[in-house]
Design a protein around this motif. Structure first.
Motif, PDB file in Angstrom:
ATOM      1  N   ILE A 183      49.168  10.074 -17.166  1.00 46.75           N
ATOM      2  CA  ILE A 183      48.421  11.130 -16.479  1.00 46.75           C
ATOM      3  C   ILE A 183      48.742  12.482 -17.103  1.00 46.75           C
ATOM      4  O   ILE A 183      47.837  13.267 -17.389  1.00 46.75           O
ATOM      5  CB  ILE A 183      48.722  11.115 -14.968  1.00 46.75           C
ATOM      6  CG1 ILE A 183      48.049   9.893 -14.307  1.00 46.75           C
ATOM      7  CG2 ILE A 183      48.261  12.409 -14.302  1.00 46.75           C
ATOM      8  CD1 ILE A 183      48.450   9.657 -12.863  1.00 46.75           C
TER       9      ILE A 183
ATOM     10  N   TRP B 247      46.651   5.533  -7.579  1.00 43.34           N
ATOM     11  CA  TRP B 247      46.744   6.344  -8.785  1.00 43.34           C
ATOM     12  C   TRP B 247      46.364   5.576 -10.042  1.00 43.34           C
ATOM     13  O   TRP B 247      45.912   6.163 -11.018  1.00 43.34           O
ATOM     14  CB  TRP B 247      48.112   7.010  -8.881  1.00 43.34           C
ATOM     15  CG  TRP B 247      48.176   8.094  -7.848  1.00 43.34           C
ATOM     16  CD1 TRP B 247      48.783   8.045  -6.629  1.00 43.34           C
ATOM     17  CD2 TRP B 247      47.506   9.348  -7.920  1.00 43.34           C
ATOM     18  NE1 TRP B 247      48.549   9.206  -5.946  1.00 43.34           N
ATOM     19  CE2 TRP B 247      47.761  10.031  -6.711  1.00 43.34           C
ATOM     20  CE3 TRP B 247      46.721   9.973  -8.875  1.00 43.34           C
ATOM     21  CZ2 TRP B 247      47.268  11.302  -6.449  1.00 43.34           C
ATOM     22  CZ3 TRP B 247      46.232  11.243  -8.624  1.00 43.34           C
ATOM     23  CH2 TRP B 247      46.500  11.892  -7.421  1.00 43.34           C
TER      24      TRP B 247
ATOM     25  N   TYR C 129      43.603   7.257 -12.412  1.00 45.86           N
ATOM     26  CA  TYR C 129      43.798   7.461 -13.849  1.00 45.86           C
ATOM     27  C   TYR C 129      42.799   6.647 -14.664  1.00 45.86           C
ATOM     28  O   TYR C 129      42.265   7.144 -15.663  1.00 45.86           O
ATOM     29  CB  TYR C 129      45.229   7.108 -14.276  1.00 45.86           C
ATOM     30  CG  TYR C 129      45.390   7.185 -15.775  1.00 45.86           C
ATOM     31  CD1 TYR C 129      45.344   8.408 -16.431  1.00 45.86           C
ATOM     32  CD2 TYR C 129      45.536   6.039 -16.546  1.00 45.86           C
ATOM     33  CE1 TYR C 129      45.446   8.490 -17.812  1.00 45.86           C
ATOM     34  CE2 TYR C 129      45.650   6.111 -17.924  1.00 45.86           C
ATOM     35  CZ  TYR C 129      45.600   7.334 -18.553  1.00 45.86           C
ATOM     36  OH  TYR C 129      45.692   7.412 -19.912  1.00 45.86           O
TER      37      TYR C 129
ATOM     38  N   ARG D 130      40.652   8.892 -17.293  1.00 50.27           N
ATOM     39  CA  ARG D 130      40.899   8.794 -18.737  1.00 50.27           C
ATOM     40  C   ARG D 130      39.596   8.690 -19.528  1.00 50.27           C
ATOM     41  O   ARG D 130      39.581   8.832 -20.743  1.00 50.27           O
ATOM     42  CB  ARG D 130      41.805   7.605 -19.049  1.00 50.27           C
ATOM     43  CG  ARG D 130      41.105   6.273 -18.882  1.00 50.27           C
ATOM     44  CD  ARG D 130      42.065   5.104 -18.916  1.00 50.27           C
ATOM     45  NE  ARG D 130      41.349   3.876 -18.657  1.00 50.27           N
ATOM     46  CZ  ARG D 130      41.313   2.840 -19.477  1.00 50.27           C
ATOM     47  NH1 ARG D 130      41.982   2.873 -20.615  1.00 50.27           N
ATOM     48  NH2 ARG D 130      40.636   1.771 -19.156  1.00 50.27           N
TER      49      ARG D 130
END
Length: 114
Positions: free
Chosen positions: A26, A61, A65, A69
């Motif tokens: 992250i 999370w 992510y 991304r």
């Protein structure tokens, strides 16, 4: 290491499935998420005497992510959600939110290295 190009851009691979590796990914590839990630970690995990919340934290999370991304995919999801919020036709708004949810769930299924 990066995954195959998508839409003319290279998407970074998913990290090892550990909080430390996820935080590092992250920080490197989606720093806009870092403040919320750290805040959530401190609030729910860091001082916990029970590790029961860790799987839920990681699932949330990991998915965040996985989507962040890939800026093109993330923009598509946010566009669907924004359009749904403005849509006056309930069925169309519902379909947009369902599409956004499907994309989020598919992104969250990414495995380490993918």
């Amino acid at each position: 290491m990066s995954t195959a190009p998508q839409g003319g851009m290279t998407v970074p691979p998913m990290p090892e499935r550990t909080p430390k590796s996820l935080r590092a990914a992250i920080a490197q590839h989606a720093p806009q998420l870092l403040v919320d990630f750290d805040r959530h970690w401190r609030r729910d995990i860091a001082d916990a005497y029970d590790l029961a919340p860790v799987p839920a934290f990681m699932a949330r999370w990991w998915g965040e992510y996985a989507l962040a991304r890939n800026p093109e995919l993330e923009a598509r999801v946010h566009r669907l959600e924004d359009e749904a919020a403005q849509e006056s036709d309930y069925a169309r708004a519902k379909a947009m939110i369902e599409d956004a949810g499907r994309i989020r769930r598919a992104a969250a299924k990414a495995e380490p290295g993918q």
